[in-house]
Motif scaffolding. Sequence first.
Motif: not given
Length: 432
Positions: A162-166, A330-339, A411-412, A417-418
């Motif tokens: 998960v991105e944000e562990p407890s 360039v593409c976008h995911v929920d307004g955020a830049r990606a490739l 691929l991150v 970067v979140p």
Amino acid sequence: MTDNTNSFEHAFFALHHGLPRQAPGSDASTRRLLSLCGPLPERPRVLDLGCGPGRSALLLAAEAGEHGAEVTAVDLHAPFLEELRAAAGARGLGDRIRTVRADMGALQEGSEGSEGFADGSFDLVWAEGSAYIIGFDTALARWKRLLAPGGTLVLTECQWTVEEPSAGARAFWDEQCPLRTTAGNLAAAQAAGYRVLGVHDLPDSDWAEYYGPLAERVAAHPGGAGRAMAAALAGVREELALRARHGHEYGYTGYVLRPVTAGDGGAWPARPETPADVAAVRAVNLAAFESPLEADLVDALRADAAWVPGLSYVAEGPDGSVAAHALLTVCHVDGARALALAPVAADPALQRSGAGSSVVRASLAAAKARGESLVLVLGHPEYYARFGFVPASRFGIRAPFEVPDEAMMALVLDDSVPVPAGTIRYPAPFGV
């Protein structure tokens, strides 16, 4: 302090003695990781590091390569090695498995044998559930020299899912061995000079194979065996309780890695496209696909705002001609830049030659150098996993159309970067 530490270690090993596994895993996962290694020599030379009682070593000795493997099994705990020797003898594998009591984090150089482990001695270096002891990055660095040309490193590592562990889960693991995400481990592997042949997430049943027998032993323990045993029992109970409460937040993943220097596309130098390449790029895309749609897409993207100068890459053949092409726009995911990585094309006569891999790897490296953080691709899962791509759904990313989950991959490039979640929005030329 040393006496206390030794007493605790003795109690810890006493609790684990005779258990079938010393970490999450299964024969099925070992076989899956082995299948991701690709072709092996008929009788590969295997080094199993932190082998424990040897479940992986036994399977590899019997099944790796066409005729089984010659396995050198290394562990510091002598009773584990005794268990392995007994099991190997019972299975008729005693002549294929050699045990060595040594520190896997400080293997001596020199002639492979009792005095050391020579560079390039092994076709396969294997470490299920043990790399954490010296650290993932340290394992990548220290074990690379042991691989023969074309050799493969396989290791499993506990990591966040998960991105944000407890806070509770993070507090436990930060004290034991700080965890990263898949993206973080993939980035570390690539930074250490490896290419990714495959990734395998161990199922929950693999945890049960380890924790089930361990939990039964802890429950049956009478207690009253001194302070060291009490501390060991408390530690295991805490770990079991954490898994019950927070097991959805972390898991084990296997990585199948090969040093880039072992020869992956080296015969196909890659570089950014130049204006003189435009016609050749179109020709390669026309030849690689059944319709002109991909070639037309490249031309349309060249005129679109999504085009990023320097991220259209070509691989050159020996005569300087364009052998393969990869494009990032360039593409976008929920307004955020990606490739978006699309299309990827290779001259049909040169497919499976490494030209395509070379151009993909070069384009991804260029994107990372520019500070890009996320790349998305729709394609064959087994092919793109070698570059570190994983299912995009792990991050909550989905395609704007129906597609098999495993085929939409991410691929991150920058783990700091979140990663955005949401639906991908492609540039207009994609027509979706």
